[in-house]
Design a protein around this motif. Structure first.
Motif, mmCIF file in Angstrom:
data_model
loop_
_atom_site.group_PDB
_atom_site.id
_atom_site.type_symbol
_atom_site.label_atom_id
_atom_site.label_comp_id
_atom_site.label_asym_id
_atom_site.label_seq_id
_atom_site.Cartn_x
_atom_site.Cartn_y
_atom_site.Cartn_z
ATOM 1 N N LEU A 13 1.101 -1.402 0.375
ATOM 2 C CA LEU A 13 0.147 0.013 0.124
ATOM 3 C C LEU A 13 0.684 1.098 -0.474
ATOM 4 C CD1 LEU A 13 -2.709 -1.348 3.019
ATOM 5 C CD2 LEU A 13 -2.817 -1.345 0.668
ATOM 6 N N ARG A 14 1.123 1.927 -0.842
ATOM 7 C CA ARG A 14 2.151 3.417 -1.000
ATOM 8 C C ARG A 14 0.736 4.818 -1.519
ATOM 9 N NH1 ARG A 14 3.875 -0.347 -5.071
ATOM 10 N NH2 ARG A 14 5.706 -1.717 -3.995
ATOM 11 N N PHE A 15 1.422 5.351 -0.772
ATOM 12 C CA PHE A 15 0.978 6.833 -0.692
ATOM 13 C C PHE A 15 2.532 7.840 -0.285
ATOM 14 C CE2 PHE A 15 -0.334 3.796 2.725
ATOM 15 C CZ PHE A 15 0.756 4.287 4.005
ATOM 16 N N ALA A 16 1.796 8.511 -0.086
ATOM 17 C CA ALA A 16 3.050 9.876 0.233
ATOM 18 C C ALA A 16 3.378 9.580 1.617
ATOM 19 C CB ALA A 16 2.685 11.250 0.109
ATOM 20 N N SER A 17 3.380 9.592 2.964
ATOM 21 C CA SER A 17 4.248 9.675 3.441
ATOM 22 C C SER A 17 4.479 8.343 3.731
ATOM 23 C CB SER A 17 3.030 10.071 4.586
ATOM 24 O OG SER A 17 1.932 8.521 5.099
ATOM 25 N N GLY A 18 4.529 7.071 3.132
ATOM 26 C CA GLY A 18 5.255 6.375 3.224
ATOM 27 C C GLY A 18 4.292 4.198 2.217
ATOM 28 N N GLU A 19 4.928 3.583 2.727
ATOM 29 C CA GLU A 19 4.186 2.418 2.578
ATOM 30 C C GLU A 19 4.359 1.166 3.542
ATOM 31 O OE1 GLU A 19 6.888 -0.186 -0.527
ATOM 32 O OE2 GLU A 19 7.038 1.991 -1.600
ATOM 33 N N VAL A 20 3.416 0.333 3.465
ATOM 34 C CA VAL A 20 3.044 -1.156 4.506
ATOM 35 C C VAL A 20 3.451 -1.864 3.030
ATOM 36 C CG1 VAL A 20 1.649 -2.037 5.945
ATOM 37 C CG2 VAL A 20 1.804 1.248 5.230
ATOM 38 N N HIS A 21 3.754 -2.744 3.556
ATOM 39 C CA HIS A 21 3.943 -3.933 2.877
ATOM 40 C C HIS A 21 3.470 -5.398 4.172
ATOM 41 C CE1 HIS A 21 6.909 -3.270 -0.405
ATOM 42 N NE2 HIS A 21 7.152 -2.192 0.670
ATOM 43 N N ALA A 22 2.831 -5.321 5.165
ATOM 44 C CA ALA A 22 2.639 -6.407 6.288
ATOM 45 C C ALA A 22 2.548 -5.583 7.556
ATOM 46 C CB ALA A 22 3.574 -7.033 6.690
ATOM 47 N N ALA A 23 0.905 -5.921 7.754
ATOM 48 C CA ALA A 23 0.837 -5.544 8.846
ATOM 49 C C ALA A 23 1.076 -6.219 10.039
ATOM 50 C CB ALA A 23 -1.039 -5.884 9.198
ATOM 51 N N ASP A 24 2.188 -4.473 11.016
ATOM 52 C CA ASP A 24 2.684 -6.075 11.801
ATOM 53 C C ASP A 24 2.418 -4.340 12.658
ATOM 54 O OD1 ASP A 24 5.323 -6.476 10.310
ATOM 55 O OD2 ASP A 24 5.471 -4.493 9.875
ATOM 56 N N HIS A 25 0.794 -5.096 13.545
ATOM 57 C CA HIS A 25 0.102 -4.606 14.404
ATOM 58 C C HIS A 25 1.126 -5.309 15.862
ATOM 59 C CE1 HIS A 25 -2.255 -3.443 10.949
ATOM 60 N NE2 HIS A 25 -1.394 -3.043 11.228
ATOM 61 N N VAL A 26 -0.379 -5.060 16.669
ATOM 62 C CA VAL A 26 -0.218 -5.177 18.345
ATOM 63 C C VAL A 26 -1.207 -5.646 18.825
ATOM 64 C CG1 VAL A 26 0.541 -5.308 20.731
ATOM 65 C CG2 VAL A 26 1.866 -4.134 18.960
ATOM 66 N N LEU A 27 -2.034 -6.952 19.180
ATOM 67 C CA LEU A 27 -3.130 -7.126 19.880
ATOM 68 C C LEU A 27 -3.053 -7.042 21.450
ATOM 69 C CD1 LEU A 27 -6.121 -8.193 19.201
ATOM 70 C CD2 LEU A 27 -5.168 -10.444 20.295
ATOM 71 N N VAL A 28 -3.963 -5.776 21.674
ATOM 72 C CA VAL A 28 -4.465 -5.397 23.145
ATOM 73 C C VAL A 28 -4.949 -6.345 23.648
ATOM 74 C CG1 VAL A 28 -4.385 -3.817 24.438
ATOM 75 C CG2 VAL A 28 -3.079 -3.695 22.800
ATOM 76 N N ARG A 29 -5.464 -6.841 24.754
ATOM 77 C CA ARG A 29 -6.354 -7.463 25.698
ATOM 78 C C ARG A 29 -6.065 -7.221 27.149
ATOM 79 N NH1 ARG A 29 -5.444 -13.837 23.265
ATOM 80 N NH2 ARG A 29 -3.947 -13.977 24.245
ATOM 81 N N VAL A 30 -7.450 -7.234 27.492
ATOM 82 C CA VAL A 30 -7.092 -6.751 28.879
ATOM 83 C C VAL A 30 -8.572 -7.291 29.130
ATOM 84 C CG1 VAL A 30 -8.505 -4.695 30.436
ATOM 85 C CG2 VAL A 30 -7.452 -4.522 28.617
ATOM 86 N N ARG A 31 -7.710 -8.403 30.312
ATOM 87 C CA ARG A 31 -8.580 -9.458 31.385
ATOM 88 C C ARG A 31 -9.311 -8.490 32.320
ATOM 89 N NH1 ARG A 31 -8.052 -14.640 28.946
ATOM 90 N NH2 ARG A 31 -6.051 -14.579 28.094
ATOM 91 N N THR A 32 -9.938 -9.094 32.763
ATOM 92 C CA THR A 32 -10.484 -8.329 34.231
ATOM 93 C C THR A 32 -11.322 -9.824 35.162
ATOM 94 O OG1 THR A 32 -13.256 -8.522 33.936
ATOM 95 C CG2 THR A 32 -12.444 -6.711 32.721
ATOM 96 N N SER A 33 -11.225 -8.489 36.570
ATOM 97 C CA SER A 33 -12.056 -10.016 37.855
ATOM 98 C C SER A 33 -12.773 -10.942 37.968
ATOM 99 C CB SER A 33 -11.707 -9.342 38.831
ATOM 100 O OG SER A 33 -13.257 -8.266 38.321
ATOM 101 N N ASP A 34 -14.235 -10.750 36.730
ATOM 102 C CA ASP A 34 -15.139 -10.848 36.402
ATOM 103 C C ASP A 34 -15.242 -12.017 35.421
ATOM 104 O OD1 ASP A 34 -15.158 -9.097 34.258
ATOM 105 O OD2 ASP A 34 -17.535 -8.661 34.618
ATOM 106 N N GLY A 35 -13.995 -11.702 34.940
ATOM 107 C CA GLY A 35 -13.351 -13.257 33.121
ATOM 108 C C GLY A 35 -14.080 -12.586 32.347
ATOM 109 N N ALA A 36 -14.172 -10.959 32.161
ATOM 110 C CA ALA A 36 -14.433 -11.251 30.985
ATOM 111 C C ALA A 36 -12.791 -10.130 30.336
ATOM 112 C CB ALA A 36 -15.360 -9.236 31.013
ATOM 113 N N VAL A 37 -13.176 -10.369 29.098
ATOM 114 C CA VAL A 37 -11.857 -10.037 28.832
ATOM 115 C C VAL A 37 -11.657 -9.460 27.274
ATOM 116 C CG1 VAL A 37 -9.790 -11.128 26.811
ATOM 117 C CG2 VAL A 37 -10.525 -12.576 28.685
ATOM 118 N N GLY A 38 -11.686 -7.829 27.012
ATOM 119 C CA GLY A 38 -11.468 -7.289 26.262
ATOM 120 C C GLY A 38 -10.581 -7.516 24.754
#
Length: 367
Positions: free
Chosen positions: A19-44
């Protein structure tokens, strides 16, 4: 609903094409999954897409700032203490994608705990959004072919065209080819990613004056204050501020100084909590809004449509909700589906999507 654990998991999924545009280009989604766990068992969950050429964040930097700085400050708070979370995150400069993903994962966990969707909790205005597709740098025939494919396969009829190269005629030719091919049956707008000077931008916009564009976004650098104010004063369509407005204060400065007349909201940049502030500020100032895309995967796109659908102002225009189609795979159990140019809000509590553990194990890079 106490937060008991926060995870930051780096993953990489290749794109089918760069994906190419004026400010750069991207060849792969080098992303981060953020996961939040809670005391009642919910996971966001939420997704942090680093954009080093725009905000200075890297995948490794997002992981480390969450693990070393943010998690120790947030663990032990409840899901309802979002203002406390916001205040503590604000104590660290920058890191917008890391902060936003953590904020959205907390909202997701809250929705799951309450059995309600985030979109409902935010405002619940509608349950779907029209889709705009981003077209990157390519030859005019290739740009037209991609747009035609998006219309045939998904019914998309709104297109954002990346511009900002030199000579500018190669980009204006692509926009003209789109209008000639589709006639008035599609909406077109352009995004320069700050690639031109103010004078170059005005010349390009004059070349495209007969093409019925609905927006022009970030054509020239924001730090050229006088040049940008001069440019905006010459245009007869809204000038969208995007990467130049990472905070509500930036929006205020741009609107009051006359260097922008509309705002792109990216939940990947301002999460849900700060995006609410952005929305209310824009509403109060009477400026138009569009839901932008930070080349998000499907999880990030689910966050965008959840927020955009929650308010009348953000759902009025088509949202940039289709760039996950350029990825070779994704992390969700059930893929998002665009039909007839529309993306529905995922059903279910929270953001409404589930992570496929097998896919996460396949693409994570910290094992």
């Amino acid at each position: 609903m106490e937060i008991t654990q926060i995870e930051a998991i780096p993953f990489t999924i290749p794109y089918r094409k760069p994906l190419r545009f004026a400010s750069g280009e991207v060849h792969a989604a080098d992303h981060v999954l953020v996961r939040v766990r809670t005391s009642d068992g919910a996971v966001g969950v939420a997704e942090a897409p680093p954009r080093p050429f725009t905000y200075g964040e890297t995948q490794a930097g997002i992981v480390e700032v969450i693990r070393q700085i943010f998690a120790p400050q947030i663990i032990g708070l409840t899901l309802l203490q979002r203002e406390v979370v916001h205040a503590r995150l604000a104590g660290t400069v920058g890191n917008p994608a890391a902060k936003s993903a953590l904020d959205m994962a907390i909202w997701d966990a809250l929705g799951r705990s309450l059995g309600r969707s985030v979109s409902e909790l935010l405002g619940g205005y509608t349950d779907q959004m029209r889709v705009s597709h981003m077209l990157g740098f390519a030859e005019p025939a290739e740009v037209v072919a991609e747009a035609e494919q998006m219309r045939e396969l998904y019914g998309i009829e709104v297109f954002k065209v990346k511009i900002g190269r030199r000579p500018m005629s190669i980009d204006t030719a692509s926009v003209r080819a789109l209008r000639q091919h589709f006639g008035e049956s599609v909406e077109l707008y352009v995004d320069g990613n700050r690639g031109w000077t103010a004078s170059e931008s005005l010349r390009a916009m004059k070349e495209m004056a007969d093409l019925g564009l609905v927006f022009a976004e970030e054509l020239c650098p924001a730090d050229d204050v006088l040049g940008r104010r001069w440019l905006v004063s010459k245009l007869d369509i809204p000038f969208v501020a995007d990467e130049s407005v990472p905070t509500p204060a930036d929006i205020t400065r741009h609107m009051l100084s006359g260097t922008a007349t509309a705002v792109s909201v990216k939940t990947a940049r301002t999460g849900f909590t700060r995006s609410q502030r952005v929305h209310h500020l824009a509403e109060g100032l009477g400026v138009e809004m569009v839901m932008g895309n930070q080349i998000d995967g499907q999880l990030g796109t689910a966050c965008t449509v959840s927020f955009g659908s929650a308010y009348q102002l953000t759902s009025r225009r088509a949202g940039e909700l289709s760039n996950f189609l350029d990825m070779s795979d994704d992390l969700l159990m059930e893929p998002l589906q665009i039909r007839d140019g529309v993306l529905p809000v995922p059903s279910g509590p929270g953001i409404g999507v589930e992570i496929d553990p097998e896919k996460l194990n396949r693409y994570r890079i910290d094992c």
